[in-house]
Enzyme design. Structure first.
Site, PDB file in Angstrom:
ATOM      1  N   ASN A 165      -1.077   1.334   6.235  1.00  0.00           N
ATOM      2  CA  ASN A 165      -0.241   0.408   5.478  1.00  0.00           C
ATOM      3  C   ASN A 165       0.244  -0.659   6.449  1.00  0.00           C
ATOM      4  O   ASN A 165       0.798  -0.341   7.501  1.00  0.00           O
ATOM      5  CB  ASN A 165       0.955   1.148   4.858  1.00  0.00           C
ATOM      6  CG  ASN A 165       1.856   0.222   4.060  1.00  0.00           C
ATOM      7  OD1 ASN A 165       1.489  -0.907   3.744  1.00  0.00           O
ATOM      8  ND2 ASN A 165       3.039   0.695   3.719  1.00  0.00           N
ATOM      9  N   GLY A 166       0.027  -1.934   6.106  1.00  0.00           N
ATOM     10  CA  GLY A 166       0.441  -3.018   6.980  1.00  0.00           C
ATOM     11  C   GLY A 166      -0.671  -4.032   7.157  1.00  0.00           C
ATOM     12  O   GLY A 166      -1.634  -4.061   6.395  1.00  0.00           O
ATOM     13  N   LYS A 208       6.135  -3.138  -5.774  1.00  0.00           N
ATOM     14  CA  LYS A 208       7.561  -2.831  -5.695  1.00  0.00           C
ATOM     15  C   LYS A 208       8.145  -3.195  -4.344  1.00  0.00           C
ATOM     16  O   LYS A 208       9.200  -3.813  -4.264  1.00  0.00           O
ATOM     17  CB  LYS A 208       7.783  -1.338  -5.973  1.00  0.00           C
ATOM     18  CG  LYS A 208       9.251  -0.927  -6.010  1.00  0.00           C
ATOM     19  CD  LYS A 208       9.972  -1.557  -7.179  1.00  0.00           C
ATOM     20  CE  LYS A 208      11.418  -1.131  -7.272  1.00  0.00           C
ATOM     21  NZ  LYS A 208      12.125  -1.881  -8.313  1.00  0.00           N
ATOM     22  N   GLU A 239       7.901 -12.182 -14.590  1.00  0.00           N
ATOM     23  CA  GLU A 239       7.178 -11.194 -13.802  1.00  0.00           C
ATOM     24  C   GLU A 239       6.578 -10.079 -14.648  1.00  0.00           C
ATOM     25  O   GLU A 239       5.578  -9.481 -14.239  1.00  0.00           O
ATOM     26  CB  GLU A 239       8.060 -10.606 -12.694  1.00  0.00           C
ATOM     27  CG  GLU A 239       9.214  -9.759 -13.132  1.00  0.00           C
ATOM     28  CD  GLU A 239      10.055  -9.264 -11.946  1.00  0.00           C
ATOM     29  OE1 GLU A 239       9.522  -9.187 -10.832  1.00  0.00           O
ATOM     30  OE2 GLU A 239      11.239  -8.971 -12.143  1.00  0.00           O
ATOM     31  N   GLU A 266      17.956 -14.885 -12.557  1.00  0.00           N
ATOM     32  CA  GLU A 266      17.466 -13.512 -12.593  1.00  0.00           C
ATOM     33  C   GLU A 266      16.782 -13.212 -13.925  1.00  0.00           C
ATOM     34  O   GLU A 266      15.739 -12.542 -13.963  1.00  0.00           O
ATOM     35  CB  GLU A 266      18.627 -12.539 -12.346  1.00  0.00           C
ATOM     36  CG  GLU A 266      18.279 -11.067 -12.493  1.00  0.00           C
ATOM     37  CD  GLU A 266      17.201 -10.577 -11.536  1.00  0.00           C
ATOM     38  OE1 GLU A 266      16.697  -9.464 -11.769  1.00  0.00           O
ATOM     39  OE2 GLU A 266      16.853 -11.299 -10.574  1.00  0.00           O
ATOM     40  N   HIS A 272      19.103 -34.884 -15.307  1.00  0.00           N
ATOM     41  CA  HIS A 272      18.545 -35.450 -14.079  1.00  0.00           C
ATOM     42  C   HIS A 272      17.045 -35.181 -13.987  1.00  0.00           C
ATOM     43  O   HIS A 272      16.485 -35.172 -12.892  1.00  0.00           O
ATOM     44  CB  HIS A 272      19.278 -34.884 -12.861  1.00  0.00           C
ATOM     45  CG  HIS A 272      20.703 -35.305 -12.783  1.00  0.00           C
ATOM     46  ND1 HIS A 272      21.100 -36.513 -12.251  1.00  0.00           N
ATOM     47  CD2 HIS A 272      21.840 -34.694 -13.221  1.00  0.00           C
ATOM     48  CE1 HIS A 272      22.417 -36.623 -12.346  1.00  0.00           C
ATOM     49  NE2 HIS A 272      22.895 -35.532 -12.923  1.00  0.00           N
ATOM     50  N   CYS A 329       0.833  -1.199   0.000  1.00  0.00           N
ATOM     51  CA  CYS A 329       0.000   0.000   0.000  1.00  0.00           C
ATOM     52  C   CYS A 329       0.869   1.251   0.000  1.00  0.00           C
ATOM     53  O   CYS A 329       2.019   1.218   0.429  1.00  0.00           O
ATOM     54  CB  CYS A 329      -0.902   0.009   1.225  1.00  0.00           C
ATOM     55  SG  CYS A 329      -1.904  -1.466   1.420  1.00  0.00           S
ATOM     56  N   ARG A 389       3.989   0.866  -6.595  1.00  0.00           N
ATOM     57  CA  ARG A 389       3.980  -0.068  -5.474  1.00  0.00           C
ATOM     58  C   ARG A 389       2.964  -1.188  -5.668  1.00  0.00           C
ATOM     59  O   ARG A 389       3.025  -2.218  -5.020  1.00  0.00           O
ATOM     60  CB  ARG A 389       3.675   0.679  -4.168  1.00  0.00           C
ATOM     61  CG  ARG A 389       4.744   1.653  -3.758  1.00  0.00           C
ATOM     62  CD  ARG A 389       4.307   2.475  -2.565  1.00  0.00           C
ATOM     63  NE  ARG A 389       4.239   1.677  -1.350  1.00  0.00           N
ATOM     64  CZ  ARG A 389       5.214   1.570  -0.471  1.00  0.00           C
ATOM     65  NH1 ARG A 389       6.349   2.197  -0.680  1.00  0.00           N
ATOM     66  NH2 ARG A 389       5.086   0.841   0.616  1.00  0.00           N
ATOM     67  N   LYS A 397      12.850 -12.056 -14.492  1.00  0.00           N
ATOM     68  CA  LYS A 397      12.447 -10.852 -15.214  1.00  0.00           C
ATOM     69  C   LYS A 397      11.382 -11.171 -16.263  1.00  0.00           C
ATOM     70  O   LYS A 397      10.403 -10.440 -16.406  1.00  0.00           O
ATOM     71  CB  LYS A 397      13.667 -10.211 -15.904  1.00  0.00           C
ATOM     72  CG  LYS A 397      14.577  -9.467 -14.978  1.00  0.00           C
ATOM     73  CD  LYS A 397      13.916  -8.218 -14.462  1.00  0.00           C
ATOM     74  CE  LYS A 397      14.384  -7.868 -13.076  1.00  0.00           C
ATOM     75  NZ  LYS A 397      14.041  -8.733 -11.994  1.00  0.00           N
ATOM     76  N   TRP A 402      -3.610  -2.307  -1.452  1.00  0.00           N
ATOM     77  CA  TRP A 402      -3.371  -3.655  -1.970  1.00  0.00           C
ATOM     78  C   TRP A 402      -4.199  -4.593  -1.099  1.00  0.00           C
ATOM     79  O   TRP A 402      -3.948  -4.737   0.094  1.00  0.00           O
ATOM     80  CB  TRP A 402      -1.878  -3.991  -1.901  1.00  0.00           C
ATOM     81  CG  TRP A 402      -1.548  -5.401  -2.278  1.00  0.00           C
ATOM     82  CD1 TRP A 402      -1.684  -6.520  -1.504  1.00  0.00           C
ATOM     83  CD2 TRP A 402      -1.010  -5.857  -3.519  1.00  0.00           C
ATOM     84  NE1 TRP A 402      -1.270  -7.639  -2.181  1.00  0.00           N
ATOM     85  CE2 TRP A 402      -0.853  -7.258  -3.426  1.00  0.00           C
ATOM     86  CE3 TRP A 402      -0.647  -5.215  -4.701  1.00  0.00           C
ATOM     87  CZ2 TRP A 402      -0.335  -8.027  -4.462  1.00  0.00           C
ATOM     88  CZ3 TRP A 402      -0.135  -5.985  -5.734  1.00  0.00           C
ATOM     89  CH2 TRP A 402       0.015  -7.365  -5.613  1.00  0.00           C
TER      90      TRP A 402
END
Length: 616
Positions: A100-101, A611, A494, A487, A510, A2, A27, A491, A74
């Site tokens: 927020n939280g 974010k 996402e 990485e 394997h 948030c 965010r 990318k 959010w």
């Protein structure tokens, strides 16, 4: 997750609040709202969807107040909806709150309040907060100036979880109260006006002087004054921190998206992160007081982080072990606390977080401090929670990173961690002058090498045109190239929503090779000189089974391969092995970006992602 914004001054608050919310869109959120004090009442305008929706609401256009709070939500408790959006009133509409939280004990508190006659209209955990404040206000028989502050304090004492709160009250029409616990909140000091936000870029255009709040610091704001109170409500003074970021750095600067802007900023970000760390051929970390005796006493170094930051830790693991001769374990922050890690005074714990507010990483840091380990934060945000909680903090100088998918923060983190490795090894005297010089020279050459890649994107964009319709893509590599494959895969998935996985090339036989079929795209990273033949052999195995193969090689490893075997060969500048993750990731960041653009997606705000992950 948030985002929070607040304003108190002489200007009309709503345009400032809306502008601040727009700065926080990166965010991730599903609804937004604002509230202002209007004469003797509080008015709210909120709705499901984007911030831009608020501009057209009749309720927003009617707001004239000069004191206000704002929020992007959010969803955690309750579906995305207008009624679940913030701000939230108490039952009497005397208090309004944004939060927020997560309030972990909200069901217990809600039951208590309902038993005392309070009614609720939303499904959120947040609605208990204004009602709890209202409850304690009604029970306080004193009528002094601190009645509301006491009520807020009593309410916060009952909350279990994380929170940053902005609170308005019709009983206090010229003030605002803010407080935080484990969720970020900063105050920007102006001239005859003050600003509040969960993240600095939201209000950086108005001021560069910030108060960075610690847990359970209560603040009463007016347009001309800011008063701080500790958890016993004893007043204390606090110093401001000056933020030197350019406010324009939080804007797109002519680029179509923040992500492409931030990728193009990587030469500068790496150059700034190196900064003045190198003096007379040695690394300078004056803020660290690690002695040779302390470092020799270490039996383990933990690197703890999430997502891309964790990959940065993996990228330097081998370098630290090679030059410092200390074992390194890189662990996922969300798992770290729950397996009883062996941490003591002989453990150095390094925590990496771009925002410095990642909840899991912050919780892991606190655990390590409880076990007497020295803690070191690696972050991009001065004054962030992690930097303040840790015993020591060092900073990348990437500037604000707005796009959800991290790019310049990642390459800056590896750069800074490599510099840190040099400092540790030089202090331990476990690295030769020749080895140190080779790494320093390599670091100083990095910005120009990154620039070379960023100037030649045509090949990458063409490969993207052949990939964007795929449903599965695989990345493989060995050594540090395997880290790069992890990485790169992250990318792609996402921001393009293509199912993508990375595998250690030596593990293909394997089990993983069973997934390979004709026409599937496989991308191999091949920059480790000693591992070229083995990795190329693995890629060839996939090619013979019908895979469409792309390899990323450097100028040295290019000479060791037969390029005709592969569908695409991407060549990057050569650098030393420990720095190759910085160079080899660049074209793969670009590939993910161009694939997403081909699909017509919002690269800066991918679905379901935020974010800063500020709740567990």
């Amino acid at each position: 997750m948030c985002g929070i914004v607040g304003y108190i001054g002489s200007q009309k608050a709503s345009p400032i609040l809306l502008a601040g919310l727009s700065k926080l869109e990166y965010r991730g959120y599903d609804s937004a709202g604002i509230a202002t004090i209007e004469k003797d009442s509080i008015r709210i305008a909120k709705d499901k969807g984007r911030v831009e929706n608020l501009y057209n609401l009749k309720e927003t256009k009617e707001l004239e107040g000069t004191i206000g709070i704002a929020h992007t939500r959010w969803a955690t408790h309750g579906i995305p909806s207008k009624v679940n959006s913030h701000p939230h009133f108490d039952m009497t509409e005397s208090f309004a709150v944004v939060h927020n939280g997560i309030i972990e004990n909200y069901l217990e508190l809600r039951k208590f309040l309902e038993e005392n006659g309070y009614k609720f209209i939303s499904d959120t955990d947040t609605e208990v907060v204004p009602n709890l404040i209202s409850y304690f206000y009604s029970k306080d028989n004193e009528n002094d100036d601190f009645k509301i502050l006491r009520s807020v304090k009593k309410a916060c004492d009952k909350l279990i979880g994380s929170f940053s709160l902005e609170i308005l009250s019709k009983y206090m029409p010229n003030n605002m109260i803010v407080v935080r616990k484990d969720s970020p909140l900063v105050i920007g000091k102006g001239n005859g006006e003050n600003y509040i936000a969960s993240d600095i870029p939201a209000i950086l255009g108005y001021t560069k002087d910030f108060y960075l709040l610690n847990n359970f610091e209560y603040v009463i704001l007016s347009k001309d004054n800011i008063k701080f109170y500790d958890n016993n409500l004893k007043e204390f003074s606090k110093e401001t921190t000056t933020i030197t970021w350019d406010a324009m750095a939080a804007d797109k600067g002519g680029y179509e998206d923040f992500m492409i802007k931030e990728m193009m900023e990587q030469p500068t970000a790496v150059r700034e992160t190196i900064g003045s760390r190198i003096e007379n051929g040695k690394c300078n970390f004056t803020e660290l007081d690690f002695t040779k005796e302390y470092l020799q006493s270490l039996n383990l170094i933990y690197i703890v982080a999430c997502g891309t930051a964790m990959h940065a830790g993996l990228a330097v693991k081998k370098t630290i072990e090679k030059y410092c001769k200390v074992p390194v374990i890189v662990d996922i922050a969300s798992e770290f606390r729950y397996r009883d890690p062996i941490v003591n005074e002989k453990t150095l714990c390094i925590f990496i977080s771009q925002s410095g507010e990642t909840a899991d990483t912050l919780a892991a840091l606190k655990l390590c401090k409880e076990h007497n380990a020295k803690t070191l934060a690696v972050t991009n945000v001065i004054g962030s929670s992690i930097s303040r909680e840790a015993d020591f903090a060092i900073y990348t100088h990437a500037g604000p990173e707005i796009a959800v998918a991290s790019t310049k923060a990642y390459t800056s983190q590896i750069t800074l961690l490599t510099l840190l490795t040099l400092y540790l090894a030089e202090t331990l005297e476990t690295i030769s002058l020749a080895e140190s010089k080779e790494i320093i020279d390599g670091l100083l050459e990095l910005p120009s090498k990154i620039e070379t890649i960023l100037k030649n994107t045509k090949q990458i964009s063409q490969i993207a045109k052949n990939i964007f319709k795929e449903k599965d893509v695989f990345y493989i590599g060995r050594g540090v190239d395997y880290v790069t494959s992890m990485e790169a895969s992250l990318k792609l998935k996402e921001i393009s929503y293509i199912h993508s996985e990375s595998y250690a090339a030596g593990e293909l036989k394997h089990g993983t090779i069973a997934l390979i079929e004709k026409g599937i795209n496989v991308i191999g990273i091949v920059t480790e000189p000693d591992l070229v033949k083995k990795t190329i052999s693995n890629v060839e195995e996939l090619s013979t089974r019908g895979a469409i193969t792309t390899v990323v090689v450097n100028e040295a490893t290019e000479k060791q391969i037969d390029k005709s075997i592969f569908n695409n060969v991407i060549v990057v500048p050569e650098t030393i092995s420990c720095l190759s993750p910085i160079v080899s990731i660049i074209p793969l960041q670009l590939l993910a970006y161009y694939v997403s653009k081909e699909k017509g997606l919002d690269v800066d705000k991918p679905r379901n992602l935020a974010k800063s992950v500020t709740v567990e």
